[in-house]
Design an enzyme around this catalytic site. Structure first.
Site, PDB file in Angstrom:
ATOM      1  N   ARG A 161      -2.620 -38.339 -17.313  1.00  0.00           N
ATOM      2  CA  ARG A 161      -3.215 -39.640 -17.602  1.00  0.00           C
ATOM      3  C   ARG A 161      -4.022 -40.080 -16.393  1.00  0.00           C
ATOM      4  NH1 ARG A 161      -2.239 -38.502 -22.021  1.00  0.00           N
ATOM      5  NH2 ARG A 161      -1.039 -39.612 -23.625  1.00  0.00           N
ATOM      6  N   GLU A 191     -12.145 -44.215 -20.115  1.00  0.00           N
ATOM      7  CA  GLU A 191     -12.732 -43.086 -20.841  1.00  0.00           C
ATOM      8  C   GLU A 191     -13.649 -43.585 -21.950  1.00  0.00           C
ATOM      9  OE1 GLU A 191      -9.691 -40.343 -22.099  1.00  0.00           O
ATOM     10  OE2 GLU A 191      -9.187 -39.802 -20.033  1.00  0.00           O
ATOM     11  N   HIS A 212     -11.596 -34.949 -21.391  1.00  0.00           N
ATOM     12  CA  HIS A 212     -10.298 -35.063 -22.063  1.00  0.00           C
ATOM     13  C   HIS A 212     -10.137 -33.974 -23.130  1.00  0.00           C
ATOM     14  CE1 HIS A 212      -6.938 -38.194 -22.886  1.00  0.00           C
ATOM     15  NE2 HIS A 212      -6.497 -36.972 -23.098  1.00  0.00           N
TER      16      HIS A 212
END
Length: 615
Positions: free
Chosen positions: A303, A332, A351
């Site tokens: 994370r 993000e 990601h």
């Protein structure tokens, strides 16, 4: 009759599973007589202890799907791309509407026509969405682990179950960590960009070998352990830090569990696999980077929020961190002008940890099964919230629910780590007949208090035993049956952790367990016992526990230090074994004290140990 729960309780309760809980040895325990101590039980002459057996008592029949499903085949709305296998499974039992890239207004218009909603990370399921559903939406399925895009509180108020798919991404995330590790070590991304720009810079992109290098894995859960297995195959020496991981599981794959400081100071590479919790937010800050080996390389596929990105940028610029490989970010997507993203020594991906075709198909099947099960009235082990409960149940148990979770949160913060938490015993003292006291929700809340602060799991009465089993934690229950009025459901709750090291020796019982006990007083949870020491302090805010030699002036010295540091004391209690002997001081504080304040308390000559815990 149903009740919209108060904010701290909205996510707690869901009807019990139809069969024996898979992860805990609990239920309605059998009884065995014993006499209760007059000192410990405030004059109650006798009682009996109930010991939980390995099998649980029969549970009620499973309820229908929360709120019921529209007659005939239910309708499922899928708003983001889902693997074909998952869609096929959904279509066998439901009408499936695939509508991608919906605006918020379009989603609100559609949601009142469906019984279930399946999303990934881009669709935001807000309070307005649940209100627009007008009570028809019964299940939200998040195809993945994180549920930051779903308003759990609003879902619970609406009686809508939320489920996720937490297990199918493990291998994909581990493989991506290894991909970033190797790509970073050999400057693959930078060399690729250079060559495509028409340059031939062999000397500039000389890498480092992995063989014989030390890799520190921070967070030794499912993904972390898979990374360890793969890195061993690359010839790396593996250490790990996770204060709650079992030592034997780590040793089985050749990994040494070490302290946080040892891990960061001795590693050549550091791979992050910890959840984002209040205790891990920006854990990797300037101070942490300053204690690392100069030239360390960092990988993060966990994370983004566990890293202070500004501090990482400074560490890269001053050479403390040689390189970083990042798949996740605090925001993000990150800003287009992010200096961290554009740094020459940083390798980035958007990601992609779970982005393999196999993982996507696995996630699709996992979420489809969970959604369909919920629509059929089954209670998914991956449920992350719970619908509303009868008002009479909550009104009686709600203060004890809070007490149970607070005791769990307290006791886990007294663990020094290393051996992992395996055995938890919960002891209830009550004058009520066991058949009239269902403790499953209380057991679930103790589990919640112990597991949530150290993981990314969401724990409620549905999944508590499952989550405990997945982490190798055995929950047992015992009861002390007291003489007295059964009007009060519970006199006290004790929580014991067996076979663990304690960072606060004063919390150890005569048997060597970490032991705490609490009661509800005037509707509020109170801590009444720490190890052998009787105390009386409200379990609100935060807590400082001090063990000291019992002598005049200690309370004043500690209070003076906290006062000078502008820390407000809301409660204080002292328990001792005998005058002039050992004593424990429990201090409730509104604010988290500065490190300097805690250091000054520890420097008081008669203070033998202290610990600060967040409740």
């Amino acid at each position: 009759m149903a009740l919209a729960l108060a904010a701290p309780l909205r996510h707690l309760l869901l009807a019990a599973p139809p069969s024996t809980s898979p992860g805990a040895d609990a239920g309605a325990p059998a009884l065995a007589r014993r006499r209760a101590s007059p000192l410990r039980r405030r004059g109650l002459a006798c009682g009996c202890r109930a010991s939980a057996s390995a099998s649980a008592a029969p549970s009620p029949a499973p309820p229908a799907a929360p709120g019921g499903v529209a007659a005939g085949r239910p309708t499922v709305l899928v708003t983001e791309k889902l693997g074909a296998a998952g869609l096929e499974l959904l279509r066998r039992f439901a009408n499936v509407d695939c509508a991608y890239e919906l605006t918020a207004e379009e989603l609100r218009a559609k949601v009142s026509l469906v019984d279930a909603l399946v999303v990934r990370s881009a669709t935001r399921v807000t309070r307005e969405v649940f209100e627009a559903a007008r009570g028809r939406l019964r299940v939200v399925g998040r195809a993945g682990v994180g549920i930051d895009n779903v308003d759990l509180q609003a879902a619970t108020e609406a009686g809508c179950l939320v489920v996720n798919a937490p297990t199918s991404n493990t291998v994909a995330a581990a493989e991506h960590a290894i991909a970033l590790l190797t790509a970073m070590a050999r400057n693959v991304a930078q060399a690729d960009a250079s060559l495509k720009a028409g340059k031939w810079q062999r000397n500039k992109y000389v890498g480092v070998s992995l063989v014989g290098k030390t890799l520190a894995i921070m967070g030794f859960g499912k993904v972390g352990s898979e990374v360890a297995r793969r890195a061993k195959g690359l010839g790396m020496d593996i250490i790990a830090h996770d204060p709650y991981a079992p030592v034997d599981r780590a040793r089985a794959i050749g990994v040494d569990l070490v302290s946080f400081d040892e891990a960061i100071s001795s590693a050549d590479f550091i791979s992050l696999h910890m959840p984002l919790t209040p205790s891990t937010a920006k854990l990797f800050d300037d101070e942490t980077f300053a204690n690392m080996k100069k030239g360390v390389r960092i990988i993060n596929v966990a994370r983004g929020g566990v890293v202070d990105e500004d501090a990482l940028l400074r560490a890269l610029d001053n050479g403390t961190v040689s390189q970083a490989a990042l798949d996740v970010f605090t925001e993000e997507p990150p800003p287009k002008d992010s200096k961290l993203v554009h740094h020459e020594n940083v390798t980035v991906t958007p990601h992609l940890g779970a982005s393999t075709s196999e993982a996507q198909e696995g996630v699709a099947l996992e979420i489809a099964e969970a959604v369909l099960g919920a629509l059929k009235g089954e209670l998914a082990a991956t449920a992350v919230n719970a619908p509303m409960v009868p008002a009479e149940v909550l009104s009686e148990l709600s203060p004890y629910v809070i007490l149970a979770e607070k005791l769990g949160r307290l006791v886990v913060q007294l663990v020094a780590g290393g051996s992992g938490i395996k055995g938890v015993k919960v002891v209830y003292s009550s004058a009520r007949d066991p058949d009239d006291l269902d403790t499953r929700v209380l057991r679930a809340m103790v589990t919640k208090g112990i597991i949530e602060p150290i993981s990314s799991a969401f724990v409620n009465i549905v999944n508590a035993d499952y989550v405990a089993k997945q982490r190798g934690v055995r929950i047992s229950e015992e009861r002390i049956l007291l003489d007295g009025s059964p009007e009060i459901p519970i006199d006290s709750i004790e929580v014991h952790l067996a076979n663990v090291e304690s960072k606060f020796a004063g919390a150890l019982s005569d048997e060597g367990d970490i032991r705490v006990e609490g009661e509800v007083k005037d509707g509020k949870p109170h801590l009444t016992l720490v190890g052998p020491f009787s105390v009386d302090v409200s379990l609100e805010g935060n807590l400082i526990l001090c063990r000291q030699v019992d002598q005049p002036g200690i309370i004043g010295k500690v209070g003076s230090i906290l006062g000078k540091m502008n820390v407000n004391v809301n409660f204080m209690s002292v328990g001792r074994t005998a005058p002039g002997k050992q004593a424990i001081m429990a201090i409730g504080v509104d604010e988290e004290p500065e490190k300097e304040a805690l250091k000054l308390i520890g420097d008081i000559p008669s203070v033998e140990e202290f610990v600060f815990v967040k409740l």
